[in-house]
Write a protein that holds these residues in place. Structure first.
Motif, PDB file in Angstrom:
ATOM      1  N   PHE A 163       0.793  -1.084  -0.098  1.00  0.00           N
ATOM      2  CA  PHE A 163      -0.021  -0.029   0.026  1.00  0.00           C
ATOM      3  C   PHE A 163       0.956   1.237   0.086  1.00  0.00           C
ATOM      4  O   PHE A 163       0.525   2.422  -0.697  1.00  0.00           O
ATOM      5  CB  PHE A 163      -0.917  -0.145   1.315  1.00  0.00           C
ATOM      6  CG  PHE A 163      -2.150   1.271   1.420  1.00  0.00           C
ATOM      7  CD1 PHE A 163      -2.894   0.968   0.336  1.00  0.00           C
ATOM      8  CD2 PHE A 163      -1.934   2.122   1.898  1.00  0.00           C
ATOM      9  CE1 PHE A 163      -3.861   1.823   0.319  1.00  0.00           C
ATOM     10  CE2 PHE A 163      -3.080   3.214   1.919  1.00  0.00           C
ATOM     11  CZ  PHE A 163      -3.932   3.130   1.036  1.00  0.00           C
ATOM     12  N   LEU A 164       2.096   1.206   0.748  1.00  0.00           N
ATOM     13  CA  LEU A 164       2.963   2.591   0.756  1.00  0.00           C
ATOM     14  C   LEU A 164       3.410   2.673  -0.590  1.00  0.00           C
ATOM     15  O   LEU A 164       3.434   3.639  -1.112  1.00  0.00           O
ATOM     16  CB  LEU A 164       3.997   2.245   1.652  1.00  0.00           C
ATOM     17  CG  LEU A 164       4.623   3.580   2.209  1.00  0.00           C
ATOM     18  CD1 LEU A 164       5.100   3.121   3.797  1.00  0.00           C
ATOM     19  CD2 LEU A 164       5.769   3.936   1.510  1.00  0.00           C
ATOM     20  N   PHE A 165       3.765   1.424  -1.151  1.00  0.00           N
ATOM     21  CA  PHE A 165       4.371   1.813  -2.520  1.00  0.00           C
ATOM     22  C   PHE A 165       3.430   2.252  -3.678  1.00  0.00           C
ATOM     23  O   PHE A 165       3.519   2.998  -4.276  1.00  0.00           O
ATOM     24  CB  PHE A 165       4.848   0.459  -3.174  1.00  0.00           C
ATOM     25  CG  PHE A 165       6.528   0.026  -2.732  1.00  0.00           C
ATOM     26  CD1 PHE A 165       7.503   0.978  -3.129  1.00  0.00           C
ATOM     27  CD2 PHE A 165       6.915  -1.155  -2.056  1.00  0.00           C
ATOM     28  CE1 PHE A 165       8.821   0.638  -2.533  1.00  0.00           C
ATOM     29  CE2 PHE A 165       8.090  -1.279  -1.480  1.00  0.00           C
ATOM     30  CZ  PHE A 165       8.946  -0.283  -1.827  1.00  0.00           C
ATOM     31  N   TYR A 166       1.975   1.760  -3.328  1.00  0.00           N
ATOM     32  CA  TYR A 166       0.818   2.011  -4.351  1.00  0.00           C
ATOM     33  C   TYR A 166       0.735   3.693  -4.342  1.00  0.00           C
ATOM     34  O   TYR A 166       0.491   4.251  -5.356  1.00  0.00           O
ATOM     35  CB  TYR A 166      -0.177   1.055  -3.936  1.00  0.00           C
ATOM     36  CG  TYR A 166      -1.725   1.818  -4.418  1.00  0.00           C
ATOM     37  CD1 TYR A 166      -1.896   1.569  -5.735  1.00  0.00           C
ATOM     38  CD2 TYR A 166      -2.312   2.357  -3.504  1.00  0.00           C
ATOM     39  CE1 TYR A 166      -3.200   1.928  -6.157  1.00  0.00           C
ATOM     40  CE2 TYR A 166      -3.559   2.817  -3.918  1.00  0.00           C
ATOM     41  CZ  TYR A 166      -3.738   2.779  -5.275  1.00  0.00           C
ATOM     42  OH  TYR A 166      -4.998   3.102  -5.809  1.00  0.00           O
ATOM     43  N   THR A 167       0.601   4.007  -3.253  1.00  0.00           N
ATOM     44  CA  THR A 167       0.599   5.616  -2.891  1.00  0.00           C
ATOM     45  C   THR A 167       1.465   6.218  -3.537  1.00  0.00           C
ATOM     46  O   THR A 167       1.331   7.253  -4.078  1.00  0.00           O
ATOM     47  CB  THR A 167       0.227   5.986  -1.333  1.00  0.00           C
ATOM     48  OG1 THR A 167       1.272   5.366  -0.678  1.00  0.00           O
ATOM     49  CG2 THR A 167      -1.108   5.033  -0.943  1.00  0.00           C
ATOM     50  N   PHE A 168       2.719   5.909  -3.409  1.00  0.00           N
ATOM     51  CA  PHE A 168       3.973   6.762  -3.728  1.00  0.00           C
ATOM     52  C   PHE A 168       4.184   6.861  -5.324  1.00  0.00           C
ATOM     53  O   PHE A 168       3.978   7.725  -6.070  1.00  0.00           O
ATOM     54  CB  PHE A 168       5.264   6.121  -3.362  1.00  0.00           C
ATOM     55  CG  PHE A 168       6.374   6.916  -3.563  1.00  0.00           C
ATOM     56  CD1 PHE A 168       6.700   8.009  -2.678  1.00  0.00           C
ATOM     57  CD2 PHE A 168       7.199   6.615  -4.782  1.00  0.00           C
ATOM     58  CE1 PHE A 168       7.893   8.814  -3.239  1.00  0.00           C
ATOM     59  CE2 PHE A 168       8.277   7.649  -5.404  1.00  0.00           C
ATOM     60  CZ  PHE A 168       8.710   8.557  -4.418  1.00  0.00           C
ATOM     61  N   PHE A 169       3.767   5.408  -6.089  1.00  0.00           N
ATOM     62  CA  PHE A 169       3.724   5.669  -7.509  1.00  0.00           C
ATOM     63  C   PHE A 169       2.614   6.273  -8.070  1.00  0.00           C
ATOM     64  O   PHE A 169       2.639   6.573  -9.220  1.00  0.00           O
ATOM     65  CB  PHE A 169       3.657   3.854  -7.988  1.00  0.00           C
ATOM     66  CG  PHE A 169       5.023   3.149  -7.473  1.00  0.00           C
ATOM     67  CD1 PHE A 169       6.080   3.763  -7.355  1.00  0.00           C
ATOM     68  CD2 PHE A 169       4.788   1.644  -7.149  1.00  0.00           C
ATOM     69  CE1 PHE A 169       7.383   2.850  -6.981  1.00  0.00           C
ATOM     70  CE2 PHE A 169       5.821   1.145  -6.757  1.00  0.00           C
ATOM     71  CZ  PHE A 169       7.196   1.559  -6.694  1.00  0.00           C
ATOM     72  N   LEU A 170       1.516   6.262  -7.457  1.00  0.00           N
ATOM     73  CA  LEU A 170       0.455   7.007  -7.915  1.00  0.00           C
ATOM     74  C   LEU A 170       0.565   8.454  -8.239  1.00  0.00           C
ATOM     75  O   LEU A 170       0.160   9.311  -9.014  1.00  0.00           O
ATOM     76  CB  LEU A 170      -0.733   7.132  -7.164  1.00  0.00           C
ATOM     77  CG  LEU A 170      -1.661   5.938  -6.925  1.00  0.00           C
ATOM     78  CD1 LEU A 170      -2.788   5.988  -6.063  1.00  0.00           C
ATOM     79  CD2 LEU A 170      -2.302   5.593  -8.286  1.00  0.00           C
ATOM     80  N   GLY A 171       1.864   8.981  -7.560  1.00  0.00           N
ATOM     81  CA  GLY A 171       2.335  10.634  -7.500  1.00  0.00           C
ATOM     82  C   GLY A 171       3.348  10.766  -8.645  1.00  0.00           C
ATOM     83  O   GLY A 171       3.596  11.820  -8.926  1.00  0.00           O
ATOM     84  N   ILE A 172       3.865   9.416  -9.169  1.00  0.00           N
ATOM     85  CA  ILE A 172       4.781   9.786 -10.321  1.00  0.00           C
ATOM     86  C   ILE A 172       4.106  10.013 -11.692  1.00  0.00           C
ATOM     87  O   ILE A 172       3.005   9.457 -12.048  1.00  0.00           O
ATOM     88  CB  ILE A 172       5.599   8.509 -10.647  1.00  0.00           C
ATOM     89  CG1 ILE A 172       6.214   8.310  -9.463  1.00  0.00           C
ATOM     90  CG2 ILE A 172       6.397   8.569 -11.790  1.00  0.00           C
ATOM     91  CD1 ILE A 172       7.285   6.920  -9.302  1.00  0.00           C
ATOM     92  N   PRO A 173       4.445  11.184 -12.194  1.00  0.00           N
ATOM     93  CA  PRO A 173       3.699  11.722 -13.502  1.00  0.00           C
ATOM     94  C   PRO A 173       3.706  10.300 -14.567  1.00  0.00           C
ATOM     95  O   PRO A 173       4.817   9.879 -15.013  1.00  0.00           O
ATOM     96  CB  PRO A 173       4.392  12.856 -14.205  1.00  0.00           C
ATOM     97  CG  PRO A 173       5.154  13.373 -12.969  1.00  0.00           C
ATOM     98  CD  PRO A 173       5.382  12.261 -11.864  1.00  0.00           C
TER      99      PRO A 173
END
Length: 284
Positions: A163-173
């Motif tokens: 979940f932590l990786f998921y939320t971070f990857f969502l922020g990558i353009p």
């Protein structure tokens, strides 16, 4: 006049904030200080209450005693406990970074059937404590007790890390990955050559949290390990602490040996960890 009052109020607020921060820093630091100072004091002078904060005598005898006690096959060897903890933690850490980051990337950037259900499942699993599933897991895997792998494998995949990786990857353009695809890069090449280098804060955060959780893991080794040859440090520390008569100076020295790797790992990853926290605060 109102400006002077405003500045006075701001200074008073700032003083109160720093006083509270100093107080809480002292509360968190005091036990660690007591642990380190006590590990260098003679055994009969360790548990002396508040006076223990003011050292009068230093000695390495407690550390020598720890190594001396664990120097034969009956008690086990200290280096053996350290090696088991290092290997188990490394397996969970490296395996977890690979597995959980790939899972988080698949959930954040790919479209596939069942994705929403899996994401919901991951979210639900983040709130279930390990203690709730420890007993069923024990009965499922009890045939593989007293091995290093059984101490690591159940913790490689982590819903919280995914979940932590998921939320971070969502922020990558998305445009960056789109450009990579136009150059002919597939999903794995895009992930390892584009996404991973841009995600050091997320990897550092997961690495530190995984290391802390795994290095101090106690419940699972208690259930699965009875052989001293595969006993990790936390389990051995509890056995050592319960030995009679207790040698508190040596117990504290053992505690310092136990927390030293945690400090080293945090110092290695702290730059990216702080960057991740700052980034989360800005987004939040």
């Amino acid at each position: 006049m109102s400006i002077v009052r405003s500045r006075s109020g701001s200074i008073a607020t700032r003083i109160v904030e720093y006083a509270l921060l100093a107080f809480f820093a002292l509360v968190f630091f005091a036990p660690i200080y007591y642990l380190v100072v006590g590990s260098f004091r003679p055994g009969d002078q360790v548990l002396t209450g508040v006076r223990g904060f003011f050292p009068t005598e230093f000695s390495l005898e407690n550390y020598i005693d720890v190594f001396r006690r664990f120097s034969n096959s009956t008690t086990g060897y200290l280096w053996q406990f350290i090696a088991v903890s290092v290997v188990v933690t490394a397996l969970v850490l490296v395996g977890g970074l690979v597995v959980n980051s790939l899972a988080g990337y698949a959930l954040a950037r790919m479209r596939w059937r069942g994705r929403s259900f899996v994401l919901l499942l991951v979210t639900v699993l983040t709130i279930i404590p390990f203690e709730a599933v420890a007993l069923p897991l024990y009965y499922m895997l009890s045939g593989s007790r007293n091995t290093i792998l059984i101490q690591a494998i159940p913790f490689v995949a982590s819903a919280f890390s995914i979940f932590l990786f998921y939320t971070f990857f969502l922020g990558i353009p998305g445009e960056i990955e789109e450009a990579a695809r136009l150059d002919g890069a597939g999903p794995f090449r895009t992930f390892f050559t584009i996404v991973v280098p841009m995600s050091k804060p997320a990897f550092a955060t997961v690495a530190i949290l995984t290391f802390l959780a795994q290095w101090g893991s106690y419940l699972w080794p208690v259930l699965m390990v009875t052989d001293t040859s595969v006993r990790p440090l936390p389990l051995e520390l509890s056995v050592f602490q319960a030995a009679q008569p207790p040698e508190w100076g040596s117990v504290l020295a053992f505690g310092v040996i136990f927390i030293l790797p945690v400090l080293i790992v945090f110092l290695i990853f702290q730059r990216w960890f702080v960057a991740s926290i700052a980034s989360s605060a800005i987004k939040g």
